[in-house]
Scaffold this motif. Sequence first.
Motif, PDB file in Angstrom:
ATOM      1  N   SER A 125      63.554  43.894 -31.678  1.00  0.00           N
ATOM      2  CA  SER A 125      64.036  43.122 -30.054  1.00  0.00           C
ATOM      3  C   SER A 125      65.305  43.112 -29.663  1.00  0.00           C
ATOM      4  O   SER A 125      65.999  43.791 -28.785  1.00  0.00           O
ATOM      5  CB  SER A 125      63.741  41.636 -29.437  1.00  0.00           C
ATOM      6  OG  SER A 125      61.965  41.971 -29.691  1.00  0.00           O
ATOM      7  N   ALA A 212      54.895  40.445 -18.029  1.00  0.00           N
ATOM      8  CA  ALA A 212      54.806  39.250 -18.830  1.00  0.00           C
ATOM      9  C   ALA A 212      54.008  37.567 -17.992  1.00  0.00           C
ATOM     10  O   ALA A 212      53.912  36.932 -19.088  1.00  0.00           O
ATOM     11  CB  ALA A 212      56.295  38.321 -19.149  1.00  0.00           C
ATOM     12  N   SER A 216      51.473  34.564 -19.237  1.00  0.00           N
ATOM     13  CA  SER A 216      51.628  33.785 -19.365  1.00  0.00           C
ATOM     14  C   SER A 216      50.910  32.794 -18.396  1.00  0.00           C
ATOM     15  O   SER A 216      51.006  31.397 -19.745  1.00  0.00           O
ATOM     16  CB  SER A 216      53.322  33.049 -19.507  1.00  0.00           C
ATOM     17  OG  SER A 216      53.381  33.285 -18.448  1.00  0.00           O
ATOM     18  N   LEU A 222      52.498  34.003 -25.672  1.00  0.00           N
ATOM     19  CA  LEU A 222      54.181  34.674 -25.787  1.00  0.00           C
ATOM     20  C   LEU A 222      54.350  35.064 -24.662  1.00  0.00           C
ATOM     21  O   LEU A 222      53.718  37.049 -25.616  1.00  0.00           O
ATOM     22  CB  LEU A 222      55.130  34.002 -26.867  1.00  0.00           C
ATOM     23  CG  LEU A 222      54.826  32.114 -26.418  1.00  0.00           C
ATOM     24  CD1 LEU A 222      55.139  31.891 -28.349  1.00  0.00           C
ATOM     25  CD2 LEU A 222      55.093  31.295 -25.845  1.00  0.00           C
ATOM     26  N   ILE A 224      57.070  39.200 -24.680  1.00  0.00           N
ATOM     27  CA  ILE A 224      58.689  39.118 -24.920  1.00  0.00           C
ATOM     28  C   ILE A 224      58.803  40.699 -23.844  1.00  0.00           C
ATOM     29  O   ILE A 224      58.078  41.331 -24.349  1.00  0.00           O
ATOM     30  CB  ILE A 224      58.484  39.456 -26.332  1.00  0.00           C
ATOM     31  CG1 ILE A 224      58.430  37.543 -27.891  1.00  0.00           C
ATOM     32  CG2 ILE A 224      60.735  39.745 -26.217  1.00  0.00           C
ATOM     33  CD1 ILE A 224      58.865  38.883 -29.161  1.00  0.00           C
ATOM     34  N   SER A 234      64.010  38.888 -22.693  1.00  0.00           N
ATOM     35  CA  SER A 234      63.126  37.316 -21.895  1.00  0.00           C
ATOM     36  C   SER A 234      62.422  37.068 -22.767  1.00  0.00           C
ATOM     37  O   SER A 234      61.034  37.676 -23.174  1.00  0.00           O
ATOM     38  CB  SER A 234      62.940  37.512 -20.411  1.00  0.00           C
ATOM     39  OG  SER A 234      64.358  38.222 -19.907  1.00  0.00           O
ATOM     40  N   ILE A 235      61.940  35.642 -22.623  1.00  0.00           N
ATOM     41  CA  ILE A 235      60.284  35.403 -22.549  1.00  0.00           C
ATOM     42  C   ILE A 235      59.554  34.689 -21.871  1.00  0.00           C
ATOM     43  O   ILE A 235      60.121  34.020 -21.078  1.00  0.00           O
ATOM     44  CB  ILE A 235      60.300  34.600 -24.290  1.00  0.00           C
ATOM     45  CG1 ILE A 235      60.837  34.812 -25.341  1.00  0.00           C
ATOM     46  CG2 ILE A 235      59.373  33.443 -24.018  1.00  0.00           C
ATOM     47  CD1 ILE A 235      60.715  33.990 -26.773  1.00  0.00           C
ATOM     48  N   GLN A 237      56.581  32.142 -20.450  1.00  0.00           N
ATOM     49  CA  GLN A 237      55.898  30.877 -20.943  1.00  0.00           C
ATOM     50  C   GLN A 237      54.974  30.282 -20.252  1.00  0.00           C
ATOM     51  O   GLN A 237      56.176  29.377 -19.631  1.00  0.00           O
ATOM     52  CB  GLN A 237      56.496  30.638 -22.568  1.00  0.00           C
ATOM     53  CG  GLN A 237      56.267  29.278 -23.578  1.00  0.00           C
ATOM     54  CD  GLN A 237      57.246  28.756 -23.853  1.00  0.00           C
ATOM     55  OE1 GLN A 237      58.604  29.119 -23.805  1.00  0.00           O
ATOM     56  NE2 GLN A 237      56.592  27.296 -24.362  1.00  0.00           N
ATOM     57  N   LEU A 250      66.401  33.688 -29.384  1.00  0.00           N
ATOM     58  CA  LEU A 250      64.269  34.287 -29.669  1.00  0.00           C
ATOM     59  C   LEU A 250      63.870  33.182 -31.241  1.00  0.00           C
ATOM     60  O   LEU A 250      62.623  33.382 -30.509  1.00  0.00           O
ATOM     61  CB  LEU A 250      64.288  36.011 -29.950  1.00  0.00           C
ATOM     62  CG  LEU A 250      63.134  36.839 -29.791  1.00  0.00           C
ATOM     63  CD1 LEU A 250      61.993  36.743 -28.855  1.00  0.00           C
ATOM     64  CD2 LEU A 250      63.736  38.028 -30.214  1.00  0.00           C
ATOM     65  N   LEU A 254      60.774  31.322 -30.523  1.00  0.00           N
ATOM     66  CA  LEU A 254      59.176  31.624 -31.160  1.00  0.00           C
ATOM     67  C   LEU A 254      58.497  30.830 -32.412  1.00  0.00           C
ATOM     68  O   LEU A 254      57.496  30.516 -32.878  1.00  0.00           O
ATOM     69  CB  LEU A 254      59.554  33.015 -31.772  1.00  0.00           C
ATOM     70  CG  LEU A 254      59.571  34.111 -31.340  1.00  0.00           C
ATOM     71  CD1 LEU A 254      59.827  35.566 -32.337  1.00  0.00           C
ATOM     72  CD2 LEU A 254      58.163  34.560 -30.119  1.00  0.00           C
TER      73      LEU A 254
END
Length: 259
Positions: A125, A212, A216, A222, A224, A234-235, A237, A250, A254
Amino acid sequence: MFFEFGIKDIIDILLVALMLYYIYRLMRDSRSVNVFTGIMIFVVIWLFVSQVLQMRLLGSILDKLVSVGVIALIVLFQEDIRKFLYNLGAHQRIRSIMRLFTSSKGREKERRDIKEMIMPLVMSSMNMSRGKVGALIVIERNVPLDDIVATGDVIDASINQRLIENIFFKNSPLHDGAMIISKKRIKAAGCILPVSHDMDIPKELGLRHRAAMGISQESDALAIVVSEETGSISIAQRGEFRLRLSAEELESILTKELE
């Protein structure tokens, strides 16, 4: 009648209120809150007609509708019910209780396996972020993503930094879709995700971010995201974004969510 109201009745009322609250949250997350409201209005009318007014004919008709309606609701909301049960089983406290029945060696091995999975994800990433290579990586948790996997090309390979970067290389035929990681392996790539139409998503976020967010919202996965325009990580969730993450942030997210 007042003096017959005891502690058992209070617990009963609290449990019913708690159940209704969680059903409301389930409906709200699936954007079916109007259906929930309509059901509650129907239940109140049914109780008023059958218990208070004691109208036998209308009450019997409503009784039949309720018995058939329960089956109809199960069929109509089977995906939401399955998601709710998965989330219930995946609740942090439930997971903590289940860990008590796992040996210390088993827990230690699981932590090592998770760390070995996380580091290639973080490193790839960061490399893709520096090169502004767009990427979308979805990590399956408790809710199966078999229907999403079926939309892409099955790979079933170990998690490897070079492999991840090659899949999302700009000239790769799979770089536009999502990569699915399941059971600590790269299950598939080039997968199509449900796109969120949430109006609260910032306008500067593109289609990858909306995809994404969509996955979610529909599962406990999750997601990414590496932005092709800015290179930011970014994530997504539980229907929320964590934007502009560093490598340390990150890795921390995780580790916390996957252990």
